[in-house]
Design a protein around this motif. Structure first.
Motif, PDB file in Angstrom:
ATOM      1  N   PHE A  61     -26.319  20.277  16.487  1.00  0.00           N
ATOM      2  CA  PHE A  61     -26.821  21.561  16.989  1.00  0.00           C
ATOM      3  C   PHE A  61     -25.739  22.260  17.804  1.00  0.00           C
ATOM      4  CE2 PHE A  61     -29.266  24.644  19.284  1.00  0.00           C
ATOM      5  CZ  PHE A  61     -30.357  24.933  18.468  1.00  0.00           C
ATOM      6  N   ARG A  62     -24.966  21.497  18.546  1.00  0.00           N
ATOM      7  CA  ARG A  62     -23.937  22.078  19.405  1.00  0.00           C
ATOM      8  C   ARG A  62     -22.736  22.583  18.598  1.00  0.00           C
ATOM      9  NH1 ARG A  62     -24.265  20.419  24.949  1.00  0.00           N
ATOM     10  NH2 ARG A  62     -22.013  20.283  25.208  1.00  0.00           N
ATOM     11  N   TRP A  63     -22.299  21.797  17.609  1.00  0.00           N
ATOM     12  CA  TRP A  63     -21.033  22.112  16.940  1.00  0.00           C
ATOM     13  C   TRP A  63     -21.133  22.181  15.417  1.00  0.00           C
ATOM     14  CZ3 TRP A  63     -17.695  23.999  20.150  1.00  0.00           C
ATOM     15  CH2 TRP A  63     -17.652  23.539  21.471  1.00  0.00           C
ATOM     16  N   ASN A  64     -22.331  22.314  14.876  1.00  0.00           N
ATOM     17  CA  ASN A  64     -22.524  22.398  13.423  1.00  0.00           C
ATOM     18  C   ASN A  64     -22.029  21.140  12.716  1.00  0.00           C
ATOM     19  OD1 ASN A  64     -23.623  25.033  13.700  1.00  0.00           O
ATOM     20  ND2 ASN A  64     -21.558  25.866  13.834  1.00  0.00           N
ATOM     21  N   ALA A  65     -21.359  21.273  11.587  1.00  0.00           N
ATOM     22  CA  ALA A  65     -20.958  20.128  10.765  1.00  0.00           C
ATOM     23  C   ALA A  65     -20.005  19.181  11.488  1.00  0.00           C
ATOM     24  CB  ALA A  65     -20.318  20.616   9.466  1.00  0.00           C
ATOM     25  N   HIS A  66     -19.235  19.694  12.445  1.00  0.00           N
ATOM     26  CA  HIS A  66     -18.308  18.826  13.177  1.00  0.00           C
ATOM     27  C   HIS A  66     -19.052  17.745  13.958  1.00  0.00           C
ATOM     28  CE1 HIS A  66     -15.058  22.206  13.143  1.00  0.00           C
ATOM     29  NE2 HIS A  66     -15.275  21.675  11.949  1.00  0.00           N
ATOM     30  N   LEU A 104     -27.974  13.046   8.362  1.00  0.00           N
ATOM     31  CA  LEU A 104     -28.337  14.026   9.392  1.00  0.00           C
ATOM     32  C   LEU A 104     -27.811  15.420   9.062  1.00  0.00           C
ATOM     33  CD1 LEU A 104     -27.715  11.924  12.636  1.00  0.00           C
ATOM     34  CD2 LEU A 104     -29.898  12.406  11.516  1.00  0.00           C
ATOM     35  N   ALA A 105     -27.021  15.507   7.999  1.00  0.00           N
ATOM     36  CA  ALA A 105     -26.514  16.823   7.559  1.00  0.00           C
ATOM     37  C   ALA A 105     -27.651  17.752   7.172  1.00  0.00           C
ATOM     38  CB  ALA A 105     -25.555  16.646   6.379  1.00  0.00           C
ATOM     39  N   VAL A 106     -28.835  17.187   6.912  1.00  0.00           N
ATOM     40  CA  VAL A 106     -29.993  18.026   6.580  1.00  0.00           C
ATOM     41  C   VAL A 106     -30.331  18.960   7.740  1.00  0.00           C
ATOM     42  CG1 VAL A 106     -31.792  16.457   7.454  1.00  0.00           C
ATOM     43  CG2 VAL A 106     -32.283  17.962   5.521  1.00  0.00           C
ATOM     44  N   CYS A 107     -29.956  18.581   8.949  1.00  0.00           N
ATOM     45  CA  CYS A 107     -30.217  19.413  10.140  1.00  0.00           C
ATOM     46  C   CYS A 107     -29.463  20.739  10.065  1.00  0.00           C
ATOM     47  CB  CYS A 107     -29.822  18.661  11.408  1.00  0.00           C
ATOM     48  SG  CYS A 107     -30.849  17.199  11.732  1.00  0.00           S
ATOM     49  N   ASP A 185     -26.135  26.226  21.119  1.00  0.00           N
ATOM     50  CA  ASP A 185     -24.996  26.576  20.261  1.00  0.00           C
ATOM     51  C   ASP A 185     -23.785  26.750  21.164  1.00  0.00           C
ATOM     52  OD1 ASP A 185     -23.121  27.595  18.552  1.00  0.00           O
ATOM     53  OD2 ASP A 185     -24.382  29.211  17.776  1.00  0.00           O
ATOM     54  N   MET A 186     -22.866  25.801  21.128  1.00  0.00           N
ATOM     55  CA  MET A 186     -21.742  25.821  22.061  1.00  0.00           C
ATOM     56  C   MET A 186     -20.794  26.983  21.810  1.00  0.00           C
ATOM     57  SD  MET A 186     -22.156  23.623  24.356  1.00  0.00           S
ATOM     58  CE  MET A 186     -20.534  23.644  25.116  1.00  0.00           C
ATOM     59  N   ASN A 187     -20.737  27.483  20.590  1.00  0.00           N
ATOM     60  CA  ASN A 187     -19.877  28.641  20.314  1.00  0.00           C
ATOM     61  C   ASN A 187     -20.366  29.861  21.095  1.00  0.00           C
ATOM     62  OD1 ASN A 187     -17.985  27.614  18.192  1.00  0.00           O
ATOM     63  ND2 ASN A 187     -19.902  27.200  17.143  1.00  0.00           N
ATOM     64  N   LEU A 188     -21.673  30.112  21.060  1.00  0.00           N
ATOM     65  CA  LEU A 188     -22.243  31.229  21.819  1.00  0.00           C
ATOM     66  C   LEU A 188     -22.192  30.956  23.316  1.00  0.00           C
ATOM     67  CD1 LEU A 188     -25.372  32.127  19.658  1.00  0.00           C
ATOM     68  CD2 LEU A 188     -23.195  33.344  19.777  1.00  0.00           C
ATOM     69  N   TYR A 189     -22.413  29.701  23.690  1.00  0.00           N
ATOM     70  CA  TYR A 189     -22.411  29.322  25.106  1.00  0.00           C
ATOM     71  C   TYR A 189     -21.043  29.561  25.734  1.00  0.00           C
ATOM     72  CZ  TYR A 189     -23.234  26.427  29.260  1.00  0.00           C
ATOM     73  OH  TYR A 189     -23.363  25.971  30.552  1.00  0.00           O
ATOM     74  N   LEU A 190     -19.989  29.165  25.026  1.00  0.00           N
ATOM     75  CA  LEU A 190     -18.630  29.365  25.545  1.00  0.00           C
ATOM     76  C   LEU A 190     -18.262  30.841  25.586  1.00  0.00           C
ATOM     77  CD1 LEU A 190     -16.694  26.420  23.854  1.00  0.00           C
ATOM     78  CD2 LEU A 190     -17.424  26.604  26.228  1.00  0.00           C
ATOM     79  N   GLU A 191     -18.716  31.597  24.583  1.00  0.00           N
ATOM     80  CA  GLU A 191     -18.460  33.045  24.596  1.00  0.00           C
ATOM     81  C   GLU A 191     -19.139  33.708  25.786  1.00  0.00           C
ATOM     82  OE1 GLU A 191     -19.687  34.620  20.864  1.00  0.00           O
ATOM     83  OE2 GLU A 191     -18.159  33.534  19.709  1.00  0.00           O
TER      84      GLU A 191
END
Length: 278
Positions: A61-66, A104-107, A185-191
């Motif tokens: 959830f935080r970093w998508n596929a990574h 867990l990629a189904v997430c 979502d860490m991308n939005l959080y950091l922005e």
């Protein structure tokens, strides 16, 4: 040391992976040191607590596929600990606790066409997110064990084996949802943090919006100091009088002193006029 987005992501995933691996390794070790006595026989404890799937889903959830890297590494750690304890570890088990966690990629499908912020606000969908991840994990784990037994028997065994883990992890998941900076979502959080930093760094918000006279703040503190020295027995009116006398003696009245004097003088004149009419 300054972190850019990529380095922060790597550091965050490293911490998640480290926590997951340490927790998995300790759980397997501790639970396998326990034995159960049934009659005259002793049996090794085969059940272990596991939070690898939970931490994996949060990382996704935080970093998508990574974030997919977290759970498989934790699973490999648990198998390595079993191997070090001289337990029988088959190829199927290695696959189930490594490749199996990639289920867990189904997430990722949950935010393929949906904003994570909106998804996070939908409690029902977040609960579905959790159980869909766990169900997919059990399905793929059972596939990794094909050849050992009947597939449906294996699937039921995995679900039964993980039932307590599913319940415990679900409670932790609900608690994590209440935190503002964990399942995000860490991308939005950091922005968002970057925007706040720019606003604060680009202009002095305090000095722009609040006009504070430093001398007057210091003088206001002196009143409190007088009360402290006197043991706190002086009344508010006594303190005002003492402060007024001190300032007059030092010839440094503030604009507030002058305004208060004028207000006091006006009040007295008004009272005198009222008494005169009576």
């Amino acid at each position: 040391m300054k972190f850019n987005k990529k380095s922060y992501e790597a550091f965050d995933l490293f911490i998640f992976t480290l926590i997951a691996c340490v927790v998995e390794g300790l759980n397997v070790f501790v639970f396998n040191m326990m034995t159960i006595k049934i009659g005259e026989f002793y049996f090794n404890q085969i059940y272990t607590l596991s939070f690898a799937a939970l931490l994996g889903m949060i990382a996704i959830f935080r970093w998508n596929a990574h974030g997919l890297i977290v759970a498989p590494l934790a699973g490999l750690t648990s198998v390595l600990v079993r191997f070090s304890l001289h337990q029988e570890v088959s190829v199927n088990l290695w696959l189930a606790f490594s490749v199996g966690y990639f289920a867990l990629a189904v997430c990722l499908l949950f935010f393929h066409k949906r904003d994570k912020t909106e998804l996070r606000k939908d409690k029902g969908m977040m609960i579905f997110y959790y159980f869909a991840g766990y169900l997919s994990l059990e399905v793929v784990r059972a596939l990794c064990q094909i050849g050992v037994a009947n597939y449906w028997v294996l699937l039921l065994d995995y679900v039964a084996f993980d039932l307590i883990n599913i319940v415990f992890s679900f409670l932790v998941f609900l608690i994590a949802l209440k935190q503002d900076s964990l399942i995000v979502d860490m991308n939005l959080y950091l922005e968002h943090l970057h925007d706040i930093t720019e606003k604060l760094g680009g202009q002095d918000v305090v000095s722009r919006n609040i006009n504070i006279n430093v001398e007057e703040l210091a003088e206001a503190d002196e009143i409190n100091e007088a009360a402290i020295l006197d043991g706190g027995t002086l009344s508010r009116e006594d303190l005002k009088m003492m402060e007024a006398y001190r300032r007059k003696f030092e010839h440094r009245e503030s604009k507030y002193d002058r305004e208060n004097e004028e207000l006091e003088s006006y009040r007295k004149e008004k009272e005198a006029a009222t008494h005169g009419r009576r």
